[in-house]
Design a protein around this motif. Structure first.
Motif, short mmCIF file in Angstrom:
data_model
loop_
_atom_site.label_atom_id
_atom_site.label_comp_id
_atom_site.label_asym_id
_atom_site.label_seq_id
_atom_site.Cartn_x
_atom_site.Cartn_y
_atom_site.Cartn_z
N THR A 294 -16.43 -5.15 -1.57
CA THR A 294 -17.76 -5.21 -2.16
C THR A 294 -17.65 -4.59 -3.55
N PRO B 7 -18.61 -2.80 -6.97
CA PRO B 7 -19.61 -1.81 -7.37
C PRO B 7 -20.70 -2.46 -8.23
N ARG B 8 -21.85 -1.80 -8.30
CA ARG B 8 -22.93 -2.30 -9.16
C ARG B 8 -22.40 -2.46 -10.57
N TRP C 266 -20.37 -4.52 -11.73
CA TRP C 266 -19.10 -5.24 -11.77
C TRP C 266 -19.36 -6.72 -11.55
N TRP D 15 -14.89 -4.63 -14.48
CA TRP D 15 -15.84 -3.58 -14.82
C TRP D 15 -16.19 -3.70 -16.29
N THR E 192 -14.44 -0.35 -1.84
CA THR E 192 -15.22 -0.19 -3.07
C THR E 192 -14.92 1.15 -3.73
N ASP E 193 -14.87 2.22 -2.94
CA ASP E 193 -14.58 3.55 -3.48
C ASP E 193 -13.19 3.59 -4.12
N ILE F 228 -13.38 2.02 -7.54
CA ILE F 228 -14.00 2.92 -8.51
C ILE F 228 -13.03 4.03 -8.93
N GLY G 125 -19.79 2.60 -10.97
CA GLY G 125 -20.80 2.04 -10.07
C GLY G 125 -22.23 2.19 -10.56
N CYS G 126 -22.42 2.65 -11.79
CA CYS G 126 -23.76 2.97 -12.27
C CYS G 126 -24.61 1.70 -12.43
#
Length: 141
Positions: free
Chosen positions: A8, A10-11, A13, A23, A73-74, A77, A137-138
């Motif tokens: 998944t 990140p936001r 991306w 990213w 996902t982590d 990031i 992920g911001c």
């Protein structure tokens, strides 16, 4: 929510034209990451490409995750922050020999953009919104 091969994203991306997670660090720079096999001791080897206006600045597969890391996902990031922290090193941050293999274009990019982009690699402060979380992920800024 975008999912690519079970990851998944990140936001903020996106899936790039190379079909890799990308990213968009700022309006000019994109960092693409993709797992590129495993090392002999089981670490995830990462292929990355940092571009500015779609022109490649750096591209390599010389970063690996810690032993035992799973693809998530982590992990994406953390790896993005790690890659960017190395690519944004400036004179005084490390030994001068670190830059010996840089091309003229890479040196010019470093001198013009590395310090500004290094804030996005910080672990504690987001380069987008200034809050205490990882920049990749911001979605609040």
């Amino acid at each position: 929510m975008t999912v690519l091969d079970g990851i998944t994203l990140p936001r903020r991306w996106r899936v790039t034209s190379r079909l890799t997670p990308g990213w968009p660090i700022d309006e000019d720079h994109l960092l693409e990451l993709w797992p590129h096999g495993r090392t002999q001791d089981g670490r995830i080897r990462w292929l990355y490409r940092l571009s500015r206006h779609n022109r490649t600045i750096f591209s390599a597969a010389d970063i690996s995750s810690p032993i035992g890391t799973t693809l998530s996902t982590d992990t994406l990031i953390i790896t993005a922050r790690t890659v960017l922290s190395f690519l944004t090193l400036c004179p005084g941050d490390t030994d001068a020999e670190y830059f010996d293999d840089y091309s003229r274009a890479q040196l010019a990019w470093r001198d013009g953009f590395a310090e500004k982009l290094s804030v996005y690699a910080l672990e504690e402060i987001c380069g987008y919104c200034g809050r205490e979380h990882a920049s990749p992920g911001c979605g609040t800024g």
